[in-house]
Design a protein around this motif. Structure first.
Motif, PDB file in Angstrom:
ATOM      1  N   ALA A 103       0.833  -1.203   0.000  1.00 37.67           N
ATOM      2  CA  ALA A 103       0.000   0.000   0.000  1.00 37.67           C
ATOM      3  C   ALA A 103       0.867   1.253   0.000  1.00 37.67           C
ATOM      4  N   ASP A 104       1.921   1.236   0.843  1.00 38.26           N
ATOM      5  CA  ASP A 104       2.810   2.414   0.930  1.00 38.26           C
ATOM      6  C   ASP A 104       3.497   2.674  -0.410  1.00 38.26           C
ATOM      7  N   ARG A 105       3.987   1.556  -0.996  1.00 36.85           N
ATOM      8  CA  ARG A 105       4.743   1.698  -2.239  1.00 36.85           C
ATOM      9  C   ARG A 105       3.836   2.184  -3.364  1.00 36.85           C
ATOM     10  N   LYS A 106       2.624   1.696  -3.357  1.00 35.52           N
ATOM     11  CA  LYS A 106       1.684   2.089  -4.393  1.00 35.52           C
ATOM     12  C   LYS A 106       1.403   3.596  -4.313  1.00 35.52           C
ATOM     13  N   LYS A 107       1.191   4.054  -3.095  1.00 27.96           N
ATOM     14  CA  LYS A 107       0.900   5.468  -2.881  1.00 27.96           C
ATOM     15  C   LYS A 107       2.087   6.320  -3.346  1.00 27.96           C
ATOM     16  N   GLN A 108       3.269   5.798  -2.999  1.00 25.75           N
ATOM     17  CA  GLN A 108       4.485   6.532  -3.337  1.00 25.75           C
ATOM     18  C   GLN A 108       4.670   6.617  -4.855  1.00 25.75           C
ATOM     19  N   LEU A 109       4.404   5.490  -5.525  1.00 26.74           N
ATOM     20  CA  LEU A 109       4.561   5.477  -6.990  1.00 26.74           C
ATOM     21  C   LEU A 109       3.545   6.407  -7.646  1.00 26.74           C
ATOM     22  N   GLU A 110       2.342   6.393  -7.070  1.00 25.39           N
ATOM     23  CA  GLU A 110       1.320   7.273  -7.649  1.00 25.39           C
ATOM     24  C   GLU A 110       1.682   8.740  -7.472  1.00 25.39           C
ATOM     25  N   SER A 111       2.243   9.100  -6.362  1.00 29.11           N
ATOM     26  CA  SER A 111       2.622  10.502  -6.175  1.00 29.11           C
ATOM     27  C   SER A 111       3.828  10.832  -7.038  1.00 29.11           C
ATOM     28  N   GLY A 112       4.674   9.804  -7.281  1.00 28.28           N
ATOM     29  CA  GLY A 112       5.796  10.004  -8.199  1.00 28.28           C
ATOM     30  C   GLY A 112       5.268  10.295  -9.589  1.00 28.28           C
ATOM     31  N   GLU A 113       4.194   9.600  -9.945  1.00 27.13           N
ATOM     32  CA  GLU A 113       3.541   9.790 -11.233  1.00 27.13           C
ATOM     33  C   GLU A 113       3.021  11.231 -11.315  1.00 27.13           C
ATOM     34  N   LEU A 114       2.446  11.690 -10.239  1.00 37.60           N
ATOM     35  CA  LEU A 114       1.927  13.060 -10.197  1.00 37.60           C
ATOM     36  C   LEU A 114       3.065  14.054 -10.390  1.00 37.60           C
ATOM     37  N   GLU A 115       4.160  13.747  -9.688  1.00 35.96           N
ATOM     38  CA  GLU A 115       5.325  14.621  -9.763  1.00 35.96           C
ATOM     39  C   GLU A 115       5.853  14.708 -11.198  1.00 35.96           C
ATOM     40  N   ARG A 116       5.901  13.495 -11.819  1.00 36.67           N
ATOM     41  CA  ARG A 116       6.403  13.434 -13.187  1.00 36.67           C
ATOM     42  C   ARG A 116       5.481  14.242 -14.116  1.00 36.67           C
ATOM     43  N   ARG A 117       4.179  14.083 -13.902  1.00 40.29           N
ATOM     44  CA  ARG A 117       3.247  14.803 -14.772  1.00 40.29           C
ATOM     45  C   ARG A 117       3.305  16.307 -14.536  1.00 40.29           C
ATOM     46  N   LEU A 118       3.473  16.686 -13.278  1.00 45.27           N
ATOM     47  CA  LEU A 118       3.588  18.118 -12.994  1.00 45.27           C
ATOM     48  C   LEU A 118       4.819  18.695 -13.674  1.00 45.27           C
ATOM     49  N   ALA A 119       5.871  17.858 -13.752  1.00 46.25           N
ATOM     50  CA  ALA A 119       7.109  18.338 -14.359  1.00 46.25           C
ATOM     51  C   ALA A 119       6.982  18.412 -15.878  1.00 46.25           C
ATOM     52  N   THR A 120       6.289  17.437 -16.477  1.00 45.74           N
ATOM     53  CA  THR A 120       6.255  17.394 -17.949  1.00 45.74           C
ATOM     54  C   THR A 120       5.066  18.153 -18.535  1.00 45.74           C
ATOM     55  N   GLU A 121       3.981  18.220 -17.771  1.00 43.70           N
ATOM     56  CA  GLU A 121       2.802  18.879 -18.316  1.00 43.70           C
ATOM     57  C   GLU A 121       2.669  20.305 -17.791  1.00 43.70           C
ATOM     58  N   GLN A 122       3.765  21.028 -17.853  1.00 44.59           N
ATOM     59  CA  GLN A 122       3.738  22.408 -17.374  1.00 44.59           C
ATOM     60  C   GLN A 122       2.879  23.251 -18.295  1.00 44.59           C
ATOM     61  N   VAL A 123       2.211  24.184 -17.700  1.00 45.36           N
ATOM     62  CA  VAL A 123       1.379  25.087 -18.493  1.00 45.36           C
ATOM     63  C   VAL A 123       2.107  26.423 -18.600  1.00 45.36           C
ATOM     64  N   ASP A 124       2.369  26.826 -19.836  1.00 43.17           N
ATOM     65  CA  ASP A 124       2.998  28.126 -20.048  1.00 43.17           C
ATOM     66  C   ASP A 124       1.899  29.159 -20.242  1.00 43.17           C
ATOM     67  N   ILE A 125       1.666  29.900 -19.169  1.00 42.74           N
ATOM     68  CA  ILE A 125       0.528  30.833 -19.208  1.00 42.74           C
ATOM     69  C   ILE A 125       0.799  32.042 -20.099  1.00 42.74           C
ATOM     70  N   THR A 126       2.014  32.134 -20.642  1.00 42.20           N
ATOM     71  CA  THR A 126       2.285  33.279 -21.524  1.00 42.20           C
ATOM     72  C   THR A 126       2.011  32.956 -22.982  1.00 42.20           C
ATOM     73  N   LEU A 127       1.714  31.657 -23.298  1.00 36.58           N
ATOM     74  CA  LEU A 127       1.430  31.313 -24.695  1.00 36.58           C
ATOM     75  C   LEU A 127       0.113  31.955 -25.117  1.00 36.58           C
ATOM     76  N   PRO A 128       0.010  32.358 -26.385  1.00 35.65           N
ATOM     77  CA  PRO A 128      -1.260  32.923 -26.830  1.00 35.65           C
ATOM     78  C   PRO A 128      -2.347  31.861 -26.791  1.00 35.65           C
ATOM     79  N   GLY A 129      -3.579  32.259 -26.544  1.00 39.62           N
ATOM     80  CA  GLY A 129      -4.683  31.312 -26.458  1.00 39.62           C
ATOM     81  C   GLY A 129      -5.117  30.835 -27.827  1.00 39.62           C
TER      82      GLY A 129
END
Ligand code: PHE
Length: 370
Positions: A103-129
């Motif tokens: 259970a602990d490892r699963k939770k940890q991997l899932e938060s790692g997944e979140l971390e990875r997505r936060l790092a790769t799916e950054q939103v550049d708010i300065t891009l034109p819409g």
């Protein structure tokens, strides 16, 4: 402009190996070689799991009904006497520890997944819409406003009246009594078969409504939709007119001509001239039709002006004293002029169009040109 750094949330979760996390249990499990081996294998798989799916696989493999640990726990009654309490005690501790670790490892991997997505799916708010198609005013509205602007510059106010009118305002008060031939020249839409309620055939009834409410001096233009039972390349059942009315003392036909010439030069160009031709309207006397010198050939004659050098643009005249009678103006002291023009016609001439129906086809390829 350089992009702003994206905002990310960092979840820090250092990984403790199974060996470190369950040091005490691992030491105790040495009491039973088989149990120690089973735990060791499960621990290795948990340590090696790199995504949540691998955790699921490890759970089935090491805690499932047919896993070595389950089989061992179920076989306790058949075990030799000295093994039974050891396996009973530490086997259940091992099972609980593995469940917790999974259970602990699963939770940890899932938060790692979140971390990875936060790092790769950054939103550049300065891009034109996403580009959003920008609307625009219809060419008829643009033309109407342009005409209104010109008259506003001459000191005229804007007034409006209802599109559903009564017979009285549309005809009678405009000196067009019942049975008058001018009534049949307008192909009128009646509302619900009521002969007294109709869609106005021109903007002239607004003249009456303004004069009923206000005293001279009056300088107004009255734009709006009008309706006639007509449909071909130069007529649509609904179209737009702009009516003009000036009532004051000492108004002459020269004022009418000067006003219209000023208007025509403002909208079609400074080198245009106009001519007045005698005509008839029930509510003006004398009445005229106004032509503008052809803006395509400059008056020499071409196809657009049917080789006459002139294009008809509006009807006008001096307000008939009978009309003043209907609104209780002192007909012997007041004079006035009135005119009415079709907005579609002005727009067509200005832009060289030949088919009026294009205004209402709603074809964006056409509409967007203006
Ligand atoms: N109402 C007339 C028409 O629709 C135009 C007009 C207006 C003529 C004002 C004279 C004065 O044909």
């Amino acid at each position: 402009m350089s992009p702003l750094p994206a905002i990310t949330i960092k979840i820090v979760s250092p990984y403790l190996s199974m060996e470190d996390k369950y040091k005490d249990l691992v030491a105790q499990l040495k009491a039973h070689e088989g149990l120690a081996a089973i735990f060791g294998e499960a621990a290795a798989d948990i340590d090696a799991a790199a995504e949540p799916e691998a955790i699921e696989a490890a759970r089935v493999k090491h805690l499932g009904r047919k896993s070595p640990l389950s089989l061992l726990l179920r076989s306790i009654p058949e075990l030799p006497n000295e093994e039974r309490p050891v396996v009973g005690k530490y086997g259940n501790q091992a099972r609980a520890a593995l469940e917790q670790a999974l259970a602990d490892r699963k939770k940890q991997l899932e938060s790692g997944e979140l971390e990875r997505r936060l790092a790769t799916e950054q939103v550049d708010i300065t891009l034109p819409g996403e580009p959003f198609p920008q609307g625009r005013l219809h060419i008829i509205t643009q033309t109407q406003w342009e005409i209104e602007d010109i008259f506003a510059g001459l000191g005229y106010r804007i007034a409006e009246g209802p599109e559903v009118e009564t017979d009285y305002y549309n005809f009678t008060a405009l000196n067009t009594p019942e049975g008058h031939p001018a009534r049949s020249s307008h192909d009128t839409f009646f509302v619900d078969g009521d002969p007294d309620v109709l869609l106005r055939t021109h903007t002239s009834p607004v003249q009456i409504r303004v004069m009923e409410k206000e005293q001279p001096p009056i300088y107004v233009i009255m734009p709006g939709r009008v309706y006639r039972r007509d449909s071909d390349a130069t007529h649509t059942p609904m179209f737009h007119q702009i009516e003009g009315l000036a009532v004051d003392e000492h108004i002459t036909m020269a004022d009418l001509k000067g006003t219209l010439e000023t208007f025509v030069r403002a909208i079609f160009g400074a080198d245009r001239v106009i001519r007045l031709r005698p005509h008839f309207f029930p509510f003006t006397e004398p009445s005229v039709e106004v032509d503008v010198s052809c803006m395509i050939c400059g008056g020499d004659g071409c196809r657009s002006c049917k080789h006459s050098g002139w294009l008809e643009i509006l009807g006008a005249g001096m307000v008939d004293p009978n009309v003043f009678g209907f609104v209780d103006y002192e007909a012997d002291r007041m004079q006035g002029f009135a005119f009415g023009m079709g907005v579609e016609r002005i727009a067509m001439l200005k832009h060289g169009m030949t088919d009026l129906r294009m205004f209402y086809d709603n074809d964006l390829r056409f509409i967007k040109q203006f």
